[in-house]
Write a protein that holds these residues in place. Structure first.
Motif, short mmCIF file in Angstrom:
data_model
loop_
_atom_site.label_atom_id
_atom_site.label_comp_id
_atom_site.label_asym_id
_atom_site.label_seq_id
_atom_site.Cartn_x
_atom_site.Cartn_y
_atom_site.Cartn_z
N MET A 1 0.84 -1.18 0.00
CA MET A 1 0.00 0.00 0.00
C MET A 1 0.88 1.24 0.00
O MET A 1 1.79 1.36 0.82
CB MET A 1 -0.92 0.00 1.23
CG MET A 1 -1.82 1.21 1.29
SD MET A 1 -2.98 1.19 2.66
CE MET A 1 -4.33 0.33 1.90
N LYS A 2 0.63 2.16 -0.93
CA LYS A 2 1.39 3.41 -1.02
C LYS A 2 0.69 4.47 -0.16
O LYS A 2 -0.45 4.83 -0.44
CB LYS A 2 1.51 3.88 -2.46
CG LYS A 2 2.39 2.98 -3.31
CD LYS A 2 2.69 3.60 -4.65
CE LYS A 2 1.42 3.72 -5.47
NZ LYS A 2 1.66 4.19 -6.83
N ILE A 3 1.42 4.93 0.88
CA ILE A 3 0.86 5.91 1.81
C ILE A 3 1.74 7.16 1.78
O ILE A 3 2.97 7.07 1.83
CB ILE A 3 0.81 5.34 3.24
CG1 ILE A 3 -0.07 4.09 3.26
CG2 ILE A 3 0.29 6.38 4.22
CD1 ILE A 3 -0.02 3.33 4.58
N ASP B 1 -12.58 8.77 0.92
CA ASP B 1 -12.07 7.82 1.93
C ASP B 1 -10.56 7.64 1.89
O ASP B 1 -9.99 7.06 2.81
CB ASP B 1 -12.73 6.46 1.75
CG ASP B 1 -14.23 6.52 2.01
OD1 ASP B 1 -14.68 7.46 2.70
OD2 ASP B 1 -14.95 5.62 1.53
N ARG B 2 -9.91 8.12 0.83
CA ARG B 2 -8.45 7.98 0.74
C ARG B 2 -7.73 9.05 1.55
O ARG B 2 -6.53 8.92 1.82
CB ARG B 2 -7.99 8.07 -0.72
CG ARG B 2 -8.61 7.01 -1.61
CD ARG B 2 -8.34 7.32 -3.06
NE ARG B 2 -8.99 8.59 -3.41
CZ ARG B 2 -8.83 9.23 -4.55
NH1 ARG B 2 -8.03 8.74 -5.47
NH2 ARG B 2 -9.45 10.36 -4.80
N ILE B 3 -8.44 10.13 1.91
CA ILE B 3 -7.83 11.27 2.60
C ILE B 3 -8.16 11.21 4.08
O ILE B 3 -9.32 11.12 4.47
CB ILE B 3 -8.30 12.59 1.97
CG1 ILE B 3 -7.89 12.66 0.49
CG2 ILE B 3 -7.73 13.78 2.76
CD1 ILE B 3 -8.45 13.83 -0.26
N ASP C 1 -4.47 10.77 -6.21
CA ASP C 1 -4.58 9.61 -7.10
C ASP C 1 -3.27 8.82 -7.23
O ASP C 1 -3.27 7.70 -7.74
CB ASP C 1 -5.05 10.04 -8.49
CG ASP C 1 -6.51 10.46 -8.50
OD1 ASP C 1 -7.27 10.01 -7.63
OD2 ASP C 1 -6.89 11.25 -9.39
N LEU C 2 -2.18 9.39 -6.77
CA LEU C 2 -0.89 8.71 -6.84
C LEU C 2 -0.70 7.67 -5.73
O LEU C 2 0.22 6.87 -5.79
CB LEU C 2 0.25 9.73 -6.76
CG LEU C 2 0.26 10.83 -7.82
CD1 LEU C 2 1.34 11.87 -7.49
CD2 LEU C 2 0.46 10.24 -9.20
N PHE C 3 -1.58 7.73 -4.71
CA PHE C 3 -1.40 6.91 -3.51
C PHE C 3 -2.68 6.18 -3.15
O PHE C 3 -3.77 6.54 -3.57
CB PHE C 3 -0.96 7.81 -2.34
CG PHE C 3 0.25 8.62 -2.68
CD1 PHE C 3 1.51 8.05 -2.66
CD2 PHE C 3 0.12 9.94 -3.06
CE1 PHE C 3 2.63 8.78 -3.00
CE2 PHE C 3 1.23 10.69 -3.40
CZ PHE C 3 2.49 10.12 -3.38
#
Length: 153
Positions: free
Chosen positions: A1-3, A62-64, A26-28
């Motif tokens: 997972m890219k964080i 939800d990614r933020i 969008d990169l992570f």
């Protein structure tokens, strides 16, 4: 997972900050917006208000994730599993400053990469410092601040 972590004071969050977040998310797989707590500085907004303000701006993605932290940013990156640190660049002087910090961070923690996102030209003059100054003199900051953040000011 890219964080990744996008650290800053966000006092207050500006349209320039929002642009950097939207262009990098969008990169992570997961992007943390980290509100750095500096005990020697008196901010315009409390840390709690900044958290609420930023959450309202990015509600529904939800990614933020928004979180406050204290101490070295590289240590905070390690604690949340972030391998990347996002930094916005507006000017040449920003680049020189951020480059020095990135090199120091790399010396402290080689596993964390700094990624510079260059500001769009229309946002290069917007900074929280300038917005705070306009606010101090009761100026209209609505063109610099996301509409969701205005009620917090």
């Amino acid at each position: 997972m890219k964080i990744a972590l996008f650290p800053g004071s966000f006092d207050p969050v500006t349209k320039a900050h929002v642009d950097i977040v939207k262009r990098s998310v969008d990169l992570f797989d997961k992007l943390y917006i980290g509100i750095g707590v500096n005990s020697t500085k008196q901010g315009l907004l409390t840390i709690e208000k900044r958290e609420q303000m930023i959450r309202s701006v990015f509600e529904g993605d939800d990614r933020i994730h928004v979180i406050a932290y204290e101490g070295l940013t590289v240590n905070f990156c390690k604690s949340i599993g972030a391998q990347y640190m996002i930094r916005g660049i507006r000017t040449v002087s920003d680049f020189e400053y951020e480059k020095a910090i990135a090199q120091m961070n790399h010396s402290l923690e080689p596993g964390i990469e700094s990624i510079f996102i260059v500001s769009k030209p229309g946002y290069s003059s917007i900074s929280s410092t300038i917005v705070r100054e306009v606010l101090r003199y009761n100026g209209d900051v609505s063109q610099f601040i996301p509409k969701e953040a205005l009620p917090y000011l």
